[in-house]
Design a protein around this motif. Structure first.
Motif, mmCIF file in Angstrom:
data_model
loop_
_atom_site.group_PDB
_atom_site.id
_atom_site.type_symbol
_atom_site.label_atom_id
_atom_site.label_comp_id
_atom_site.label_asym_id
_atom_site.label_seq_id
_atom_site.Cartn_x
_atom_site.Cartn_y
_atom_site.Cartn_z
ATOM 1 N N ARG A 247 0.786 -1.244 0.000
ATOM 2 C CA ARG A 247 0.000 0.000 0.000
ATOM 3 C C ARG A 247 0.813 1.287 0.000
ATOM 4 O O ARG A 247 0.279 2.371 0.196
ATOM 5 C CB ARG A 247 -0.966 0.005 1.184
ATOM 6 C CG ARG A 247 -0.263 0.002 2.508
ATOM 7 C CD ARG A 247 -1.223 -0.349 3.633
ATOM 8 N NE ARG A 247 -0.532 -0.209 4.899
ATOM 9 C CZ ARG A 247 -0.646 0.851 5.670
ATOM 10 N NH1 ARG A 247 -1.414 1.840 5.346
ATOM 11 N NH2 ARG A 247 0.034 0.914 6.802
ATOM 12 N N HIS A 248 2.119 1.190 -0.212
ATOM 13 C CA HIS A 248 2.953 2.396 -0.285
ATOM 14 C C HIS A 248 3.530 2.580 -1.684
ATOM 15 O O HIS A 248 4.077 1.641 -2.264
ATOM 16 C CB HIS A 248 4.105 2.329 0.719
ATOM 17 C CG HIS A 248 3.662 2.519 2.135
ATOM 18 N ND1 HIS A 248 3.336 1.469 2.946
ATOM 19 C CD2 HIS A 248 3.477 3.643 2.865
ATOM 20 C CE1 HIS A 248 2.964 1.941 4.136
ATOM 21 N NE2 HIS A 248 3.028 3.255 4.118
ATOM 22 N N GLU A 390 -5.885 2.558 6.194
ATOM 23 C CA GLU A 390 -5.993 4.016 6.191
ATOM 24 C C GLU A 390 -6.092 4.571 4.767
ATOM 25 O O GLU A 390 -5.289 4.241 3.911
ATOM 26 C CB GLU A 390 -4.747 4.593 6.877
ATOM 27 C CG GLU A 390 -4.702 6.093 6.894
ATOM 28 C CD GLU A 390 -3.302 6.623 7.189
ATOM 29 O OE1 GLU A 390 -2.607 6.065 8.055
ATOM 30 O OE2 GLU A 390 -2.917 7.610 6.537
ATOM 31 N N ARG A 441 -5.231 4.490 -2.988
ATOM 32 C CA ARG A 441 -5.727 3.653 -1.877
ATOM 33 C C ARG A 441 -7.241 3.575 -1.867
ATOM 34 O O ARG A 441 -7.811 2.531 -1.536
ATOM 35 C CB ARG A 441 -5.234 4.209 -0.540
ATOM 36 C CG ARG A 441 -3.793 3.880 -0.296
ATOM 37 C CD ARG A 441 -3.471 3.940 1.178
ATOM 38 N NE ARG A 441 -2.032 3.888 1.366
ATOM 39 C CZ ARG A 441 -1.443 4.127 2.515
ATOM 40 N NH1 ARG A 441 -2.155 4.466 3.577
ATOM 41 N NH2 ARG A 441 -0.131 4.039 2.618
HETATM 42 P P1 ATP Z 1 0.763 7.923 7.047
HETATM 43 O O1 ATP Z 1 2.068 8.039 6.341
HETATM 44 O O2 ATP Z 1 -0.269 8.829 6.603
HETATM 45 O O3 ATP Z 1 0.813 7.818 8.519
HETATM 46 P P2 ATP Z 1 0.663 5.369 5.993
HETATM 47 O O4 ATP Z 1 -0.490 4.520 5.690
HETATM 48 O O5 ATP Z 1 1.658 5.649 4.961
HETATM 49 O O6 ATP Z 1 0.070 6.660 6.523
HETATM 50 P P3 ATP Z 1 2.634 5.043 7.965
HETATM 51 O O7 ATP Z 1 2.447 6.097 8.971
HETATM 52 O O8 ATP Z 1 3.760 5.094 7.009
HETATM 53 O O9 ATP Z 1 1.278 4.752 7.221
HETATM 54 O O10 ATP Z 1 2.635 3.730 8.715
HETATM 55 C C1 ATP Z 1 1.466 3.277 9.344
HETATM 56 C C2 ATP Z 1 1.718 1.870 9.738
HETATM 57 O O11 ATP Z 1 1.981 1.124 8.569
HETATM 58 C C3 ATP Z 1 2.918 1.756 10.605
HETATM 59 O O12 ATP Z 1 2.567 1.785 11.963
HETATM 60 C C4 ATP Z 1 3.494 0.425 10.205
HETATM 61 O O13 ATP Z 1 3.027 -0.607 11.024
HETATM 62 C C5 ATP Z 1 2.959 0.165 8.842
HETATM 63 N N1 ATP Z 1 4.044 0.257 7.887
HETATM 64 C C6 ATP Z 1 4.572 1.350 7.325
HETATM 65 N N2 ATP Z 1 5.597 1.041 6.523
HETATM 66 C C7 ATP Z 1 5.716 -0.286 6.572
HETATM 67 C C8 ATP Z 1 6.598 -1.230 5.976
HETATM 68 N N3 ATP Z 1 7.573 -0.874 5.156
HETATM 69 N N4 ATP Z 1 6.422 -2.521 6.254
HETATM 70 C C9 ATP Z 1 5.430 -2.913 7.068
HETATM 71 N N5 ATP Z 1 4.571 -2.081 7.669
HETATM 72 C C10 ATP Z 1 4.712 -0.799 7.444
#
Ligand code: ATP
Ligand code: AMO
Length: 467
Positions: A247-248, A390, A441
């Motif tokens: 999801r990234h 999210e 997303r």
């Molecule tokens: P935002 O950046 O808006 O907070 P996001 O969905 O990108 O939203 P992050 O804050 O980057 O989320 O991370 C949220 C959760 O996602 C983290 O607590 C972590 O558990 C998980 N996460 C983020 N990056 C990774 C990764 N590379 N591998 C596994 N889990 C991840």
């Protein structure tokens, strides 16, 4: 010019009519020297074209031979007459056939394509059925698909996914315009990080160090300071994430909004509530064909949501998790697994897969977030979830320069790097708040797809810059 018919518009009502169509030759099936079928595809639709050598129709055996020599995916024009098939057609979307009079190849595809489109369009269930029947079919892997995206995008499901994406974006604009938001375009070449943290792409800007915007955050707030009561932006967001997750992305499409708050930051939540209920309704009512097309390859249950979006506090969420055996570190963030689990618990208890979690701890939110007036260990902030993942972050923002400076320093940000941003709050700044949505997303989770790369046209992830 001549009159062209779209393949998707061909139906029984056109029986007996001459038509002119253009499509890609998805399948070519020779039957005999005198007969062949060519399936033509245009976006999400396919039709079977029938060639029968006959003097009456002006079709020669050479033309039949020419048709069978076409390479798959060549672009073909067909003049013919619409007819009804003797038996229902299984292999095409359109339930009529074209009796070919003339067939022209406009541009040939190479004879051996890196992706077989019929395989690329099969559902997992089809592969399993074929395996059980002892048939060998080749699955097309994600990397192969992305390496040859210009072919992969032709599958009906992909055609549908990006039409859905376009509708989400369009509805976002339309709804916010109707609520008196003004569309803006903030710079993407900026001097520093907007979200804090190291996940920025650095570059040189005429000899000065610069970076690609991690979000329009600082500029959408400065637009509020600039006298726009309500603004929105649709634009690229860059994150130098080293996150190889489902999801990234390193570049995604941000849907952002920022607005003056009159009395309470729930005014922002109300906008989200109205906006997303409108988006979901629009997709369900006006994108039936697209959703069915995605469902055929990637089956999913329709999203469960309430007419009035459920809001739970972070503490309530933590409590639900605790009762279900998952402990969260005190005042900590929810990890991916905890978010998923909370999504399941909320669905069971409240019957919705779309909800807002608000009042997050200060420690897990960006520096610009407004602390709660009654307890500064918490913030006037929220995240929004679809199916336990999210899609939105948002909050009321700090609008006084003193507190903003203090919070930036506490969060380890060098205040001099954001001096012009902080200064804009010294000229008279209204209370305000807003939110940011990741477009890819939203589409991924609305359709319960398993990977964000499926909803990004040409995805940028830590490994991929081409194509
Ligand atoms: P935002 O950046 O808006 O907070 P996001 O969905 O990108 O939203 P992050 O804050 O980057 O989320 O991370 C949220 C959760 O996602 C983290 O607590 C972590 O558990 C998980 N996460 C983020 N990056 C990774 C990764 N590379 N591998 C596994 N889990 C991840
Ligand atoms: P945040 O960093 O949570 O908040 O981003 C907002 C939303 O953008 C999406 N998103 C991503 N999508 C794909 N790949 C990524 N690497 C990625 N990172 C985030 C998510 C997320 O919810 N300025 C704040 C928003 C605000 O408060 O207005 C911000 O950027 O859907």
């Amino acid at each position: 010019g001549r009159s062209w018919t779209g393949i998707g518009d061909l139906d029984e009502s056109a029986e007996g009519r001459p038509v002119l169509i253009r499509g890609a030759a998805q399948a070519i099936r020779p039957v005999s020297k005198k007969m062949a079928f060519v399936v033509l595809r245009q976006s999400m639709s396919t039709v079977q074209c029938v060639l029968v050598a006959s003097a009456d129709a002006g079709v020669s055996t050479q033309m039949v031979r020419f048709a069978t020599s076409l390479s798959k995916e060549s672009i073909v024009d067909v003049e013919g007459v619409v007819s009804l098939p003797k038996e229902p057609l299984k292999a095409t979307t359109q339930q009529v056939e074209i009796q070919v009079r003339k067939l022209y190849c406009i541009n040939r595809a190479i004879p051996t394509l890196p992706i077989n489109l019929e395989d690329a369009a099969r559902s997992e269930a089809e592969f399993e059925r074929a395996e059980q029947a002892g048939e060998k079919l080749v699955r097309v892997g994600q990397d192969t698909r992305l390496n040859y995206r210009a072919i992969d995008l032709r599958t009906p499901a992909n055609q549908a996914i990006f039409r859905i994406q376009c509708q989400v974006e369009n509805k976002f604009r339309e709804f916010l315009l109707s609520m008196n938001f003004v569309g803006i375009h903030s710079p993407k070449l900026i001097s520093g990080s907007s979200e804090g943290g190291a996940a920025v792409f650095k570059l040189q800007y005429n000899g000065q160090p610069a970076c690609l915007a991690q979000s329009p955050q600082l500029y959408k707030q400065m637009s509020i300071c600039g006298g726009f009561e309500r603004v929105f932006e649709v634009g690229p967001v860059f994150r130098a994430e080293n996150s190889n997750t489902h999801r990234h992305l390193c570049e995604f499409v941000g849907l952002d909004a920022e607005m003056e708050i009159k009395e309470h930051y729930f005014e922002v939540c109300d906008i989200i509530d109205g906006l997303f209920v409108a988006i979901f309704k629009h997709l369900n009512e006006n994108c039936k064909k697209e959703l069915e097309t995605i469902n055929r390859q990637y089956p999913f249950e329709p999203l469960k949501y309430l007419e009035k979006t459920l809001k739970l506090t972070y503490d309530e969420g933590i409590q639900m998790l605790k009762e279900a055996g998952t402990e969260i570190e005190p005042m900590g963030d929810l990890n991916t697994e905890a978010e998923k689990k909370l999504g399941r618990l909320v669905k069971e208890k409240y019957g919705t897969e779309f909800f807002i979690l608000y009042r997050y701890p200060l420690a897990v939110r960006p520096f610009y977030t407004m602390p709660c007036y009654d307890n500064p260990a918490y913030t006037n902030s929220f995240d929004v979830f679809i199916r336990g993942e999210e899609i939105i972050s948002g909050a009321q923002r700090i609008h006084t320069p003193e507190l903003l400076t203090k919070r930036a320093i506490e969060c380890g940000i060098d205040a001099s790097t954001i001096a012009s941003y902080i200064e804009s709050f010294t000229y008279g700044a209204p209370p305000h708040g807003g939110f940011g949505v990741g477009l890819e997303r939203v589409v991924m989770l609305f359709c319960a797809l398993n990977n964000i790369r499926k909803t990004s046209l040409f995805p940028r992830d830590p490994q991929r810059l081409v194509p």
